[in-house]
Design a protein around this motif. Structure first.
Motif, PDB file in Angstrom:
ATOM      1  N   PRO A  10       0.805  -1.222   0.000  1.00  0.00           N
ATOM      2  CA  PRO A  10       0.000   0.000   0.000  1.00  0.00           C
ATOM      3  C   PRO A  10       0.840   1.276   0.000  1.00  0.00           C
ATOM      4  CG  PRO A  10      -0.180  -1.120   2.104  1.00  0.00           C
ATOM      5  CD  PRO A  10       0.581  -2.032   1.192  1.00  0.00           C
ATOM      6  N   ASP A  11       2.114   1.176   0.345  1.00  0.00           N
ATOM      7  CA  ASP A  11       2.976   2.354   0.328  1.00  0.00           C
ATOM      8  C   ASP A  11       3.325   2.783  -1.100  1.00  0.00           C
ATOM      9  OD1 ASP A  11       2.965   2.561   3.093  1.00  0.00           O
ATOM     10  OD2 ASP A  11       4.689   1.224   3.298  1.00  0.00           O
ATOM     11  N   THR A  12       3.013   1.961  -2.097  1.00  0.00           N
ATOM     12  CA  THR A  12       3.264   2.329  -3.494  1.00  0.00           C
ATOM     13  C   THR A  12       2.131   3.174  -4.069  1.00  0.00           C
ATOM     14  OG1 THR A  12       2.227   0.340  -4.411  1.00  0.00           O
ATOM     15  CG2 THR A  12       4.596   0.220  -3.896  1.00  0.00           C
ATOM     16  N   LEU A  13       1.062   3.378  -3.286  1.00  0.00           N
ATOM     17  CA  LEU A  13      -0.062   4.190  -3.741  1.00  0.00           C
ATOM     18  C   LEU A  13       0.240   5.671  -3.512  1.00  0.00           C
ATOM     19  CD1 LEU A  13      -2.971   2.042  -2.252  1.00  0.00           C
ATOM     20  CD2 LEU A  13      -2.117   2.061  -4.609  1.00  0.00           C
ATOM     21  N   THR A  14      -0.451   6.528  -4.243  1.00  0.00           N
ATOM     22  CA  THR A  14      -0.300   7.964  -4.091  1.00  0.00           C
ATOM     23  C   THR A  14      -1.472   8.493  -3.276  1.00  0.00           C
ATOM     24  OG1 THR A  14       0.837   8.116  -6.220  1.00  0.00           O
ATOM     25  CG2 THR A  14      -0.077  10.154  -5.321  1.00  0.00           C
ATOM     26  N   TYR A  15      -1.171   8.968  -2.082  1.00  0.00           N
ATOM     27  CA  TYR A  15      -2.173   9.503  -1.165  1.00  0.00           C
ATOM     28  C   TYR A  15      -2.134  11.033  -1.225  1.00  0.00           C
ATOM     29  CZ  TYR A  15      -1.855   4.765   0.725  1.00  0.00           C
ATOM     30  OH  TYR A  15      -1.849   3.394   0.870  1.00  0.00           O
ATOM     31  N   ASN A  16      -3.247  11.665  -0.829  1.00  0.00           N
ATOM     32  CA  ASN A  16      -3.250  13.128  -0.771  1.00  0.00           C
ATOM     33  C   ASN A  16      -2.494  13.585   0.479  1.00  0.00           C
ATOM     34  OD1 ASN A  16      -5.046  12.943   1.403  1.00  0.00           O
ATOM     35  ND2 ASN A  16      -6.825  13.601   0.223  1.00  0.00           N
ATOM     36  N   ASP A  17      -2.486  14.893   0.719  1.00  0.00           N
ATOM     37  CA  ASP A  17      -1.732  15.437   1.848  1.00  0.00           C
ATOM     38  C   ASP A  17      -2.249  14.954   3.199  1.00  0.00           C
ATOM     39  OD1 ASP A  17      -0.123  16.788   0.076  1.00  0.00           O
ATOM     40  OD2 ASP A  17      -1.165  18.701   0.303  1.00  0.00           O
ATOM     41  N   ALA A  18      -3.507  14.507   3.235  1.00  0.00           N
ATOM     42  CA  ALA A  18      -4.092  13.980   4.470  1.00  0.00           C
ATOM     43  C   ALA A  18      -3.866  12.476   4.612  1.00  0.00           C
ATOM     44  CB  ALA A  18      -5.592  14.288   4.512  1.00  0.00           C
TER      45      ALA A  18
END
Length: 123
Positions: A10-18
């Motif tokens: 899951p760390d390969t996903l792109t998350y928003n600033d939150a």
């Protein structure tokens, strides 16, 4: 599905600033788009471990297992990630309405140049 899938990180996903990623719920059988909500890394892992779709509630700042209070559960059939790795697709078996308004889908309002039109009534 591949016989030997690659491990999911899951760390390969792109998350928003939150630290959140949009997740679209789709009926696995009909293809109907049911709703959109947010997930964080932990919600993704909980969903994969339990098979119960778990979102992150921005207003409550807490996990939200779909159907936990309403009884309108979402059972995960398959999780997919888009090409940019910044959006998830949850293919689900939906029990009852997906929308908090009692409608099958949250996308019940059609919009055109002429205005808005309610496309479905509560179940």
């Amino acid at each position: 599905m591949p016989q030997n899938p690659e491990p999911f990180d899951p760390d390969t996903l792109t998350y928003n600033d939150a630290g959140l990623i949009p997740a679209i719920a789709q009926d696995a059988e009909s293809g109907e788009v049911l709703m959109m909500a947010w997930m964080n890394r932990a919600a993704i892992l909980r969903t994969l471990q339990t098979g119960k779709v778990t979102y992150w509630s921005r207003s409550r700042q807490a996990f939200w297992v779909k159907g936990e209070t309403s009884g309108h559960h979402q059972a995960l059939v398959e999780m997919r990630v888009d090409c940019d790795r910044d959006c998830l697709l949850m293919q689900v078996h939906q029990t009852g309405p997906a929308c908090h308004t009692g409608r099958r889908s949250c996308f019940y309002t059609g919009v055109s140049e002429a205005g808005e039109e309610e496309l479905m009534q509560p179940m």
